[in-house]
Structures are given as C-alpha cells and as structure tokens.
Write a protein that holds these residues in place. Structure first.
Motif, PDB file in Angstrom:
ATOM      1  N   UNK A 179       9.323-115.322 -48.206  1.00 44.71           N
ATOM      2  CA  UNK A 179       8.346-114.259 -48.020  1.00 44.71           C
ATOM      3  C   UNK A 179       8.275-113.339 -49.211  1.00 44.71           C
ATOM      4  N   UNK A 180       9.435-113.039 -49.816  1.00 43.57           N
ATOM      5  CA  UNK A 180       9.468-112.133 -50.970  1.00 43.57           C
ATOM      6  C   UNK A 180       8.719-112.708 -52.162  1.00 43.57           C
ATOM      7  N   UNK A 181       8.751-114.038 -52.324  1.00 46.01           N
ATOM      8  CA  UNK A 181       8.070-114.649 -53.468  1.00 46.01           C
ATOM      9  C   UNK A 181       6.634-115.048 -53.148  1.00 46.01           C
ATOM     10  N   UNK A 232       8.135-109.637 -62.547  1.00 45.48           N
ATOM     11  CA  UNK A 232       8.191-108.201 -62.828  1.00 45.48           C
ATOM     12  C   UNK A 232       8.393-107.404 -61.539  1.00 45.48           C
ATOM     13  N   UNK A 233       7.729-107.824 -60.469  1.00 47.18           N
ATOM     14  CA  UNK A 233       7.864-107.135 -59.185  1.00 47.18           C
ATOM     15  C   UNK A 233       9.284-107.280 -58.634  1.00 47.18           C
ATOM     16  N   UNK A 234       9.839-108.495 -58.719  1.00 49.12           N
ATOM     17  CA  UNK A 234      11.202-108.715 -58.246  1.00 49.12           C
ATOM     18  C   UNK A 234      12.202-107.920 -59.076  1.00 49.12           C
ATOM     19  N   UNK A 235      11.938-107.820 -60.359  1.00 47.45           N
ATOM     20  CA  UNK A 235      12.830-107.044 -61.217  1.00 47.45           C
ATOM     21  C   UNK A 235      12.851-105.575 -60.805  1.00 47.45           C
ATOM     22  N   UNK A 236      11.678-105.022 -60.530  1.00 49.67           N
ATOM     23  CA  UNK A 236      11.609-103.621 -60.093  1.00 49.67           C
ATOM     24  C   UNK A 236      12.307-103.427 -58.743  1.00 49.67           C
ATOM     25  N   UNK A 237      12.079-104.356 -57.815  1.00 51.90           N
ATOM     26  CA  UNK A 237      12.616-104.199 -56.469  1.00 51.90           C
ATOM     27  C   UNK A 237      14.129-104.418 -56.414  1.00 51.90           C
ATOM     28  N   UNK A 238      14.634-105.357 -57.208  1.00 53.28           N
ATOM     29  CA  UNK A 238      16.026-105.772 -57.094  1.00 53.28           C
ATOM     30  C   UNK A 238      16.892-105.297 -58.255  1.00 53.28           C
ATOM     31  N   UNK A 279       3.597-109.788 -72.904  1.00 54.18           N
ATOM     32  CA  UNK A 279       3.249-109.275 -71.580  1.00 54.18           C
ATOM     33  C   UNK A 279       4.436-108.716 -70.827  1.00 54.18           C
ATOM     34  N   UNK A 280       5.652-109.236 -71.073  1.00 54.12           N
ATOM     35  CA  UNK A 280       6.756-108.893 -70.171  1.00 54.12           C
ATOM     36  C   UNK A 280       8.005-108.327 -70.844  1.00 54.12           C
ATOM     37  N   UNK A 281       8.191-108.527 -72.131  1.00 50.90           N
ATOM     38  CA  UNK A 281       9.494-108.245 -72.739  1.00 50.90           C
ATOM     39  C   UNK A 281       9.672-106.790 -73.128  1.00 50.90           C
ATOM     40  N   UNK A 282      10.882-106.282 -72.929  1.00 48.35           N
ATOM     41  CA  UNK A 282      11.286-105.027 -73.555  1.00 48.35           C
ATOM     42  C   UNK A 282      12.015-105.292 -74.874  1.00 48.35           C
ATOM     43  N   UNK A 283      12.824-106.348 -74.897  1.00 47.76           N
ATOM     44  CA  UNK A 283      13.564-106.736 -76.099  1.00 47.76           C
ATOM     45  C   UNK A 283      13.239-108.188 -76.430  1.00 47.76           C
ATOM     46  N   UNK A 284      13.298-108.508 -77.724  1.00 49.42           N
ATOM     47  CA  UNK A 284      13.028-109.869 -78.175  1.00 49.42           C
ATOM     48  C   UNK A 284      14.142-110.318 -79.118  1.00 49.42           C
ATOM     49  N   UNK A 285      14.628-111.539 -78.895  1.00 50.36           N
ATOM     50  CA  UNK A 285      15.556-112.174 -79.821  1.00 50.36           C
ATOM     51  C   UNK A 285      14.881-113.441 -80.341  1.00 50.36           C
ATOM     52  N   UNK A 286      14.688-113.516 -81.650  1.00 46.97           N
ATOM     53  CA  UNK A 286      14.001-114.659 -82.266  1.00 46.97           C
ATOM     54  C   UNK A 286      15.056-115.648 -82.751  1.00 46.97           C
TER      55      UNK A 286
END
Length: 328
Positions: free
Chosen positions: A138-140, A199-205, A221-228
């Motif tokens: 249900x959560x997903x 992103x929603x699951x990250x905020x909730x959990x 679209x989604x990253x705060x940090x990037x490792x190349x």
C-alpha cells in the motif's frame, strides 16, 4: 547535523581473471547521511554496481574485497567475520536491483517473496509478515494489496514490478536504500513516478538513499550530493547543484558537455563526446586513469599519485592540473 548512516573509506574490489587481477574498485570513499540522496554516477563499467554489491556482500566468491573503514550506523565492521558483517547489513541496508523481471522469481507469489526473508531473519510470524507486506504494498502505491499478495510477477506491469521491488527492499525496515539503476527499463512517465515515490518514502521514513545511475537527468531531479566515478575511482564529489553549475574534473566536464540544453543545442547537431575509451584495469595501476582522454594531461599524470584537491567547501576532485591551479 543528520546521522551518518554509511561511511566507507578505501573500498577496494579486485577480481581474478585469466589475464591477471582486475582492479574494478580502487579506493572508493563514500558517506551518506539520513534523509540524504547521494547519486553515484559514471559510464557503464566504471564500478558503480560492483560498489553496491560490495556494500551488500553480494560479490562473487572469488572476488577480493577490503576497506579501511566500513561503518554502518556508526559501527565499523571492516575486518569483521562474514557472520558479523551480515548481521550488521540486516540492521540497515537493502537494495533495489536494476531489472525487476530478473530480480523477482516468476514461480513464487508476490506474498511469498515479500514475507520469506523477514520470517527467517526477523523471526516474524506468517501473520505479522503478511500484515507488513500488505502495509508496504500500500505504501508503494499497489492497489488492493491484500488481494495482490497471491499473484505472480507476470500479472504486474513494469512500473508495478519496480514498486514491488521497492516494497521488498523496505520489508526489513532499512536505514539505507541502495537503488541500482531503478528506472533504466521504464518509460519517462513511469520513471518520474518511481523517482517521486522514492522521494516520498525518504521524507516519510528518513531513509538515506544511494542511487546508482548513468542518467544525469535523474541525478539533477533527486540528488543532494553527487559522486562521479571513473575507472573504479571517485574522481569528483560535491553538492549536486554545484557540480551541475560548475564541474571541476575534466571527466565531469565532458559528461556535462554531452547533455543537450533546450534552447541552446541545435536540433540534429552532434553532441560533444569524450575521445578515446575507458582504460583496462588489469594489473598494476598508476597515475590518472583519465589521462589518455584528457586535453589537460601532463607528464605527471602518467605515473604520480593523483592528488585529492578541495576545490570549494564540501567539494573535492582528483586531478594534477586542478592541484596546480591550471584548470579554471
């Protein structure tokens, strides 16, 4: 400051081959905090998925691996026996694999696949495990979750199968979710839905997410940090916005230059390409692995240890020419 969920230093993975030892991951440092998405990016074959497999303990038996530090939730299990490492992973790590069609067993119901691990590892009763499976489905975003537990993978669409993989990864209540190319086989609309769900699951959990991809659009679209990553090394690391605005390493600059820009890239024009090909990593390695493809390479790049340069607060890159201030 958010809690550091994963902290690894000098992670190495080598694989014996008929032609010598393949140094696939060569001294990788990564750190992920609770509630943060770190994207590990790079072209195919650079070592991204092997890094994830090393974190999960899923490397082939003949692979050689080690790390100076391998800390999960503040506890370092570098050098500990396999049983202790496995127990620590169960406390905090889970993974979404690239292709749900091959990751899901076509002969078992979804309910069986969701519940069997937590019944065995966490000692849940069948009723408790089933209740958790219904909750996770249900959560997903799977409609009528209790009914669909009795169905098989072929009865779900591609996007739904990826949601099933996410639900399965969440069954163990992880602190860090590793997502290895989770949107590769999906169309653009479904891809956006899956990224939105993560992103929603990250905020909730409060999940930490290590997202592995070669798609820079997903990263933006989604990253705060990037490792190349390039040839088994992290060549640049920093905040996503800063790296997209002004990449430092010549390899990162080449990746960014190859992205078409609406309004600036002429329709039908050729995109810039990085010349040459990725070097072989069999046998002893020295110098900068990118030197044969780099317009800024000098003699020191051939053999000297590559310096780690702090180019701004929270940013670092490995490059002789950056260290010398020759690349602005």
């Amino acid at each position: 400051m958010m809690e550091t969920v994963l902290d690894i230093r000098d992670l190495r993975v080598s694989i014996p081959t008929d032609h010598g030892l393949l140094h696939a991951v060569r001294g990788v440092d990564l750190s992920v905090r609770a509630g943060q998405t770190l994207c590990l990016v790079g072209e195919s074959g650079c070592g991204k998925s092997l890094t994830a497999m090393a974190l999960m303990g899923l490397l082939p038996r003949h692979a050689q691996t080690g790390a100076a530090r391998f800390a999960l939730l503040g506890q370092d299990y570098a050098g500990q026996p396999p049983q202790a490492r496995a127990a620590l992973r169960r406390r905090g790590l889970s993974m979404i694999f690239q292709d749900p069609m091959t990751a899901l067993n076509p002969t078992l119901t979804i309910g069986r696949q969701l519940t069997e691990a937590v019944m065995y590892l966490d000692g849940l009763s069948r009723a408790a495990a089933t209740a958790r499976a219904v909750e996770m489905l249900g959560r997903v975003g799977i409609a009528q979750p209790a009914l669909r537990l009795g169905q098989y993978p072929h009865q779900f669409s591609g996007g739904q199968r990826q949601r099933l993989m996410i639900a399965m990864a969440l069954m163990g209540q992880p602190r860090l979710l590793i997502a290895d190319e989770p949107t590769t086989a999906l169309d653009v609309t479904i891809q956006a839905q899956i990224l939105g769900l993560l992103a929603e699951l990250q905020r909730d959990l409060g999940l930490a997410i290590l997202l592995i991809t070669h798609d820079l659009g997903v990263v933006a679209a989604v990253a705060q940090e990037v490792a190349v990553m390039y040839a088994g090394r992290i060549v640049e690391h920093g905040p996503a916005t800063a790296i997209f605005d002004r990449p430092d390493h010549p390899y990162t600059r080449g990746l960014m230059a190859a992205i078409p820009v609406p309004g600036r890239t002429a329709r039908g024009s050729d995109l810039p390409a990085i010349p040459g090909s990725v070097p072989g990593l069999i046998g002893p390695q020295s110098g900068c692995a990118f030197r044969a493809r780099c317009a800024h390479a000098v003699a020191a790049c051939d053999s000297d240890p590559v310096p780690l340069v702090s180019t701004a607060p929270g940013r670092r890159a490995e490059c002789h020419r950056l260290a010398a201030g020759a690349i602005g």
